[in-house]
Design an enzyme around this catalytic site. Sequence first.
Site, PDB file in Angstrom:
ATOM      1  N   LEU A 125      93.165  34.456  20.698  1.00 14.39           N
ATOM      2  CA  LEU A 125      94.487  34.371  21.320  1.00 14.39           C
ATOM      3  C   LEU A 125      95.509  33.844  20.323  1.00 14.39           C
ATOM      4  O   LEU A 125      95.181  33.063  19.417  1.00 14.39           O
ATOM      5  CB  LEU A 125      94.427  33.454  22.545  1.00 14.39           C
ATOM      6  CG  LEU A 125      93.540  33.960  23.682  1.00 14.39           C
ATOM      7  CD1 LEU A 125      93.437  32.907  24.781  1.00 14.39           C
ATOM      8  CD2 LEU A 125      94.068  35.273  24.247  1.00 14.39           C
ATOM      9  N   HIS A 143      81.253  30.627  25.768  1.00 16.75           N
ATOM     10  CA  HIS A 143      80.682  31.117  24.508  1.00 16.75           C
ATOM     11  C   HIS A 143      79.153  31.053  24.597  1.00 16.75           C
ATOM     12  O   HIS A 143      78.606  30.042  25.056  1.00 16.75           O
ATOM     13  CB  HIS A 143      81.197  30.236  23.360  1.00 16.75           C
ATOM     14  CG  HIS A 143      80.692  30.678  22.032  1.00 16.75           C
ATOM     15  ND1 HIS A 143      81.187  31.793  21.379  1.00 16.75           N
ATOM     16  CD2 HIS A 143      79.708  30.179  21.241  1.00 16.75           C
ATOM     17  CE1 HIS A 143      80.540  31.953  20.250  1.00 16.75           C
ATOM     18  NE2 HIS A 143      79.640  30.983  20.129  1.00 16.75           N
ATOM     19  N   ARG A 176      99.801  41.444  15.295  1.00 19.03           N
ATOM     20  CA  ARG A 176      99.177  40.499  16.229  1.00 19.03           C
ATOM     21  C   ARG A 176     100.229  39.636  16.926  1.00 19.03           C
ATOM     22  O   ARG A 176     100.048  39.263  18.087  1.00 19.03           O
ATOM     23  CB  ARG A 176      98.184  39.580  15.485  1.00 19.03           C
ATOM     24  CG  ARG A 176      96.925  40.283  14.997  1.00 19.03           C
ATOM     25  CD  ARG A 176      96.059  40.728  16.139  1.00 19.03           C
ATOM     26  NE  ARG A 176      95.265  39.677  16.714  1.00 19.03           N
ATOM     27  CZ  ARG A 176      93.959  39.793  16.985  1.00 19.03           C
ATOM     28  NH1 ARG A 176      93.310  40.924  16.692  1.00 19.03           N
ATOM     29  NH2 ARG A 176      93.303  38.816  17.548  1.00 19.03           N
ATOM     30  N   GLY A 184      91.622  27.663  16.725  1.00 23.34           N
ATOM     31  CA  GLY A 184      90.497  28.034  15.869  1.00 23.34           C
ATOM     32  C   GLY A 184      89.535  28.998  16.547  1.00 23.34           C
ATOM     33  O   GLY A 184      89.760  29.445  17.668  1.00 23.34           O
ATOM     34  N   ASN A 208      87.381  28.973  27.548  1.00 25.73           N
ATOM     35  CA  ASN A 208      86.543  30.065  27.039  1.00 25.73           C
ATOM     36  C   ASN A 208      85.080  29.734  27.290  1.00 25.73           C
ATOM     37  O   ASN A 208      84.676  28.574  27.269  1.00 25.73           O
ATOM     38  CB  ASN A 208      86.755  30.227  25.523  1.00 25.73           C
ATOM     39  CG  ASN A 208      85.904  31.356  24.952  1.00 25.73           C
ATOM     40  OD1 ASN A 208      85.898  32.465  25.471  1.00 25.73           O
ATOM     41  ND2 ASN A 208      85.157  31.078  23.888  1.00 25.73           N
TER      42      ASN A 208
HETATM   43  C1  GAR Z   1      79.302  36.169  27.493  1.00 22.17           C
HETATM   44  O1  GAR Z   1      78.012  35.791  27.089  1.00 22.17           O
HETATM   45  C2  GAR Z   1      80.352  35.415  26.707  1.00 22.17           C
HETATM   46  O2  GAR Z   1      79.979  34.115  26.386  1.00 22.17           O
HETATM   47  C3  GAR Z   1      80.413  36.256  25.465  1.00 22.17           C
HETATM   48  O3  GAR Z   1      80.400  37.569  25.930  1.00 22.17           O
HETATM   49  C4  GAR Z   1      79.595  37.616  27.110  1.00 22.17           C
HETATM   50  C5  GAR Z   1      80.363  38.352  28.175  1.00 22.17           C
HETATM   51  O4  GAR Z   1      79.528  38.689  29.239  1.00 22.17           O
HETATM   52  N1  GAR Z   1      81.584  35.959  24.698  1.00 22.17           N
HETATM   53  C6  GAR Z   1      81.588  35.932  23.369  1.00 22.17           C
HETATM   54  O5  GAR Z   1      80.625  36.241  22.694  1.00 22.17           O
HETATM   55  C7  GAR Z   1      82.908  35.525  22.769  1.00 22.17           C
HETATM   56  N2  GAR Z   1      82.719  35.100  21.429  1.00 22.17           N
HETATM   57  P1  GAR Z   1      80.140  39.319  30.562  1.00 22.17           P
HETATM   58  O6  GAR Z   1      81.120  40.402  30.116  1.00 22.17           O
HETATM   59  O7  GAR Z   1      78.967  39.899  31.281  1.00 22.17           O
HETATM   60  O8  GAR Z   1      80.822  38.210  31.315  1.00 22.17           O
END
Ligand code: GAR
Length: 211
Positions: free
Chosen positions: A106, A120, A78, A154, A118
């Site tokens: 990251l 979420h 990593r 985190g 980010n």
């Molecule tokens: C989004 O809902 C984002 O918040 C989530 O993946 C989706 C991507 O959608 N991310 C996570 O779950 C990260 N832990 P997209 O590819 O259509 O933008």
Amino acid sequence: MSPTPTPATRPPGPARVAVLVSGTGSNLQALIDASRDPAYGVTIVAVGADRHGTVGLQRAERHGIPTFVCRVSDHDDRASWDRALAAHLASHVPDLVVTAGFMKLLGERVLAAHTVVNTHPALLPAFPGAHAVADALAYGVRVTGCTAHLVDGGVDTGPILAQRAVPVEDDDTEETLHERIKSVERSMLVDVVGRLARHGHTLTDRKVTIP
Ligand code: GAR
């Protein structure tokens, strides 16, 4: 976490934003669409992915945005993946990095060099991690939503920039709920990235202020 160069401390013109994706990239698409308006204040300078052949990369290619792929499996560990990803990002000189559905944590090189935002699909600090929508449904919450936050070392623990609530319907599946969250999430992300790009931010303890 490095500070976002504010409009006063970076060269004039739109903020240079790099976006990291793993999947379909509908949040990326919303940023691409918003950045067509010069008043939005963002140029997307690169889109990176941790895997080949994603729809997110195709969206970037369709819009003539430079892309790169940096896979963990192509590196010894990593730490060397983190160094390689940091080098990819550095070559595009971004003012801001956005992880939009990027399903990797990251490393410290990337985080030391960039402000990273980010998005979420839950109301943090509830339901961090890779299965937020399924976890919220399984818990039985009646309201969930999405969170934009600065990334620290985190798992979804960084200072919160914005949150929007989404009610859970009785007949929701993970898919229907996630789609409803994403339609709210896209406008939240577009709003917060634009404001950061145009105004920068200050951080006091965990409190983010966008002037
Ligand atoms: C989004 O809902 C984002 O918040 C989530 O993946 C989706 C991507 O959608 N991310 C996570 O779950 C990260 N832990 P997209 O590819 O259509 O933008």
